[in-house]
Design a protein around this motif. Structure first.
Motif, PDB file in Angstrom:
ATOM      1  N   LEU A 107      21.854  -6.412  45.302  1.00 20.42           N
ATOM      2  CA  LEU A 107      21.953  -5.403  46.357  1.00 20.42           C
ATOM      3  C   LEU A 107      22.655  -5.991  47.561  1.00 20.42           C
ATOM      4  O   LEU A 107      22.461  -7.159  47.909  1.00 20.42           O
ATOM      5  N   GLU A 108      23.447  -5.180  48.200  1.00 19.93           N
ATOM      6  CA  GLU A 108      24.128  -5.615  49.407  1.00 19.93           C
ATOM      7  C   GLU A 108      23.119  -5.653  50.541  1.00 19.93           C
ATOM      8  O   GLU A 108      22.372  -4.697  50.755  1.00 19.93           O
ATOM      9  N   ASP A 109      23.076  -6.745  51.261  1.00 22.74           N
ATOM     10  CA  ASP A 109      22.118  -6.907  52.340  1.00 22.74           C
ATOM     11  C   ASP A 109      22.872  -7.317  53.607  1.00 22.74           C
ATOM     12  O   ASP A 109      23.089  -8.491  53.861  1.00 22.74           O
ATOM     13  N   LEU A 110      23.280  -6.321  54.375  1.00 22.24           N
ATOM     14  CA  LEU A 110      24.021  -6.578  55.605  1.00 22.24           C
ATOM     15  C   LEU A 110      23.065  -6.974  56.718  1.00 22.24           C
ATOM     16  O   LEU A 110      21.942  -6.477  56.796  1.00 22.24           O
ATOM     17  N   ARG A 111      23.522  -7.844  57.579  1.00 21.24           N
ATOM     18  CA  ARG A 111      22.715  -8.279  58.717  1.00 21.24           C
ATOM     19  C   ARG A 111      22.675  -7.172  59.760  1.00 21.24           C
ATOM     20  O   ARG A 111      23.700  -6.663  60.196  1.00 21.24           O
ATOM     21  N   LEU A 112      21.464  -6.784  60.156  1.00 18.14           N
ATOM     22  CA  LEU A 112      21.276  -5.741  61.159  1.00 18.14           C
ATOM     23  C   LEU A 112      21.516  -6.339  62.546  1.00 18.14           C
ATOM     24  O   LEU A 112      20.992  -7.406  62.864  1.00 18.14           O
ATOM     25  N   PRO A 113      22.294  -5.680  63.384  1.00 22.31           N
ATOM     26  CA  PRO A 113      22.529  -6.213  64.738  1.00 22.31           C
ATOM     27  C   PRO A 113      21.221  -6.317  65.532  1.00 22.31           C
ATOM     28  O   PRO A 113      20.294  -5.532  65.338  1.00 22.31           O
ATOM     29  N   VAL A 114      21.170  -7.296  66.417  1.00 19.00           N
ATOM     30  CA  VAL A 114      19.974  -7.535  67.229  1.00 19.00           C
ATOM     31  C   VAL A 114      19.614  -6.284  68.023  1.00 19.00           C
ATOM     32  O   VAL A 114      18.441  -5.916  68.123  1.00 19.00           O
ATOM     33  N   ARG A 115      20.589  -5.606  68.576  1.00 13.80           N
ATOM     34  CA  ARG A 115      20.327  -4.387  69.353  1.00 13.80           C
ATOM     35  C   ARG A 115      19.601  -3.348  68.508  1.00 13.80           C
ATOM     36  O   ARG A 115      18.677  -2.692  68.978  1.00 13.80           O
ATOM     37  N   ALA A 116      20.023  -3.178  67.261  1.00 16.05           N
ATOM     38  CA  ALA A 116      19.395  -2.198  66.371  1.00 16.05           C
ATOM     39  C   ALA A 116      17.969  -2.618  66.031  1.00 16.05           C
ATOM     40  O   ALA A 116      17.068  -1.772  65.968  1.00 16.05           O
ATOM     41  N   LYS A 117      17.745  -3.903  65.820  1.00 19.80           N
ATOM     42  CA  LYS A 117      16.389  -4.392  65.542  1.00 19.80           C
ATOM     43  C   LYS A 117      15.461  -4.102  66.720  1.00 19.80           C
ATOM     44  O   LYS A 117      14.337  -3.643  66.542  1.00 19.80           O
ATOM     45  N   LEU A 118      15.944  -4.384  67.921  1.00 15.36           N
ATOM     46  CA  LEU A 118      15.120  -4.159  69.108  1.00 15.36           C
ATOM     47  C   LEU A 118      14.843  -2.674  69.324  1.00 15.36           C
ATOM     48  O   LEU A 118      13.706  -2.281  69.609  1.00 15.36           O
ATOM     49  N   ALA A 119      15.859  -1.845  69.186  1.00 10.99           N
ATOM     50  CA  ALA A 119      15.669  -0.400  69.350  1.00 10.99           C
ATOM     51  C   ALA A 119      14.695   0.132  68.304  1.00 10.99           C
ATOM     52  O   ALA A 119      13.834   0.972  68.607  1.00 10.99           O
ATOM     53  N   ALA A 120      14.798  -0.349  67.079  1.00  8.48           N
ATOM     54  CA  ALA A 120      13.880   0.083  66.018  1.00  8.48           C
ATOM     55  C   ALA A 120      12.451  -0.361  66.320  1.00  8.48           C
ATOM     56  O   ALA A 120      11.494   0.397  66.100  1.00  8.48           O
ATOM     57  N   ALA A 121      12.294  -1.567  66.837  1.00 12.02           N
ATOM     58  CA  ALA A 121      10.946  -2.063  67.161  1.00 12.02           C
ATOM     59  C   ALA A 121      10.320  -1.252  68.297  1.00 12.02           C
ATOM     60  O   ALA A 121       9.142  -0.895  68.235  1.00 12.02           O
ATOM     61  N   TRP A 122      11.109  -0.954  69.333  1.00  7.66           N
ATOM     62  CA  TRP A 122      10.582  -0.129  70.431  1.00  7.66           C
ATOM     63  C   TRP A 122      10.259   1.279  69.940  1.00  7.66           C
ATOM     64  O   TRP A 122       9.273   1.881  70.364  1.00  7.66           O
ATOM     65  N   SER A 123      11.054   1.807  69.019  1.00  5.53           N
ATOM     66  CA  SER A 123      10.768   3.130  68.443  1.00  5.53           C
ATOM     67  C   SER A 123       9.463   3.108  67.665  1.00  5.53           C
ATOM     68  O   SER A 123       8.635   4.019  67.788  1.00  5.53           O
ATOM     69  N   SER A 124       9.273   2.074  66.876  1.00  6.32           N
ATOM     70  CA  SER A 124       8.019   1.936  66.127  1.00  6.32           C
ATOM     71  C   SER A 124       6.830   1.845  67.067  1.00  6.32           C
ATOM     72  O   SER A 124       5.778   2.446  66.819  1.00  6.32           O
ATOM     73  N   LEU A 125       6.996   1.096  68.148  1.00  5.81           N
ATOM     74  CA  LEU A 125       5.914   0.961  69.120  1.00  5.81           C
ATOM     75  C   LEU A 125       5.572   2.310  69.739  1.00  5.81           C
ATOM     76  O   LEU A 125       4.394   2.660  69.889  1.00  5.81           O
ATOM     77  N   MET A 126       6.602   3.091  70.063  1.00  6.75           N
ATOM     78  CA  MET A 126       6.357   4.411  70.642  1.00  6.75           C
ATOM     79  C   MET A 126       5.642   5.325  69.644  1.00  6.75           C
ATOM     80  O   MET A 126       4.733   6.071  70.012  1.00  6.75           O
ATOM     81  N   PHE A 127       6.036   5.287  68.364  1.00  9.52           N
ATOM     82  CA  PHE A 127       5.347   6.089  67.354  1.00  9.52           C
ATOM     83  C   PHE A 127       3.875   5.689  67.270  1.00  9.52           C
ATOM     84  O   PHE A 127       2.995   6.550  67.180  1.00  9.52           O
ATOM     85  N   LEU A 128       3.603   4.390  67.310  1.00 10.23           N
ATOM     86  CA  LEU A 128       2.207   3.954  67.272  1.00 10.23           C
ATOM     87  C   LEU A 128       1.433   4.460  68.485  1.00 10.23           C
ATOM     88  O   LEU A 128       0.309   4.942  68.353  1.00 10.23           O
ATOM     89  N   TYR A 129       2.024   4.323  69.675  1.00  8.08           N
ATOM     90  CA  TYR A 129       1.355   4.823  70.877  1.00  8.08           C
ATOM     91  C   TYR A 129       1.001   6.299  70.727  1.00  8.08           C
ATOM     92  O   TYR A 129      -0.110   6.721  71.014  1.00  8.08           O
ATOM     93  N   VAL A 130       1.976   7.083  70.284  1.00  9.15           N
ATOM     94  CA  VAL A 130       1.762   8.525  70.158  1.00  9.15           C
ATOM     95  C   VAL A 130       0.668   8.825  69.133  1.00  9.15           C
ATOM     96  O   VAL A 130      -0.257   9.599  69.405  1.00  9.15           O
ATOM     97  N   TYR A 131       0.758   8.215  67.956  1.00 14.38           N
ATOM     98  CA  TYR A 131      -0.220   8.520  66.911  1.00 14.38           C
ATOM     99  C   TYR A 131      -1.616   8.015  67.256  1.00 14.38           C
ATOM    100  O   TYR A 131      -2.605   8.676  66.946  1.00 14.38           O
ATOM    101  N   VAL A 132      -1.707   6.890  67.907  1.00 11.85           N
ATOM    102  CA  VAL A 132      -3.029   6.401  68.326  1.00 11.85           C
ATOM    103  C   VAL A 132      -3.631   7.373  69.331  1.00 11.85           C
ATOM    104  O   VAL A 132      -4.819   7.702  69.259  1.00 11.85           O
TER     105      VAL A 132
END
Length: 172
Positions: free
Chosen positions: A19-44
């Motif tokens: 499988l092709e495994d491209l490196r995700l840019p740091v900006r995308a990783k950070l934005a995804a992590a903050w998005s996940s954190l916001m989803f957790l805040y909302v659901y909690v």
């Protein structure tokens, strides 16, 4: 989207392709992590409404022993706007500033996250709060690690200066 398959893959389904495994840019990783954190805040927060007495307290104007007046609502919005805006900032700020802002904000949100369990008197919801705060802290740790280890662009040494002729200049 399908990836093209070689004739041998079509003929022999037991052969595996990598499988092709491209490196995700740091900006995308950070934005995804903050998005996940916001989803957790909302659901909690939403799941917290199912605890007996929580909605009654809110209707009475109390959240975590605080009166739900204009000051509380403004502070709560401000507090939750920060990680929400971090999604956008992580994707758009210049790298150096992005790194600094992510390190500072994630570090400041660790005590905020831990505070969310303060005042909880019932051990009946210990797993719920432990899991939610644990996941939030893991996401903040991921943000800190990702920002801290942001890859640096190394410049290659400059090519030796050349003279008007074909030979490089020599230093004495």
């Amino acid at each position: 989207m399908r990836t093209p398959q070689s004739p041998t893959t079509l003929e022999n389904p037991s052969s595996r392709s990598t499988l092709e495994d491209l490196r995700l840019p740091v900006r995308a990783k950070l934005a995804a992590a903050w998005s996940s954190l916001m989803f957790l805040y909302v659901y909690v927060d939403i799941l917290n409404f199912f605890k007996p007495g929580v909605i009654d307290d809110i209707l009475a104007g109390i959240v975590h022993e605080f009166d739900t007046g204009p000051t509380f609502v403004a502070l709560a919005l401000t507090l939750m706007a920060i990680p929400s805006l971090m999604i956008l900032l992580s994707a758009t700020l210049p790298a150096r500033l992005n790194r600094i802002v992510n390190l500072v904000v994630a570090a400041l949100f660790i005590p905020v996250t831990i505070y969310n369990v303060a005042g909880e008197e019932s051990w009946a919801y210990a797993y719920f709060y432990g899991l939610s705060i644990g996941l939030e802290l893991l996401l903040l740790a991921f943000i800190l690690r990702t920002a801290w280890t942001w890859p640096r662009h190394t410049t290659s040494p400059a090519a030796p200066a050349a003279s008007l002729g074909s030979e490089p200049l020599r230093t004495p």
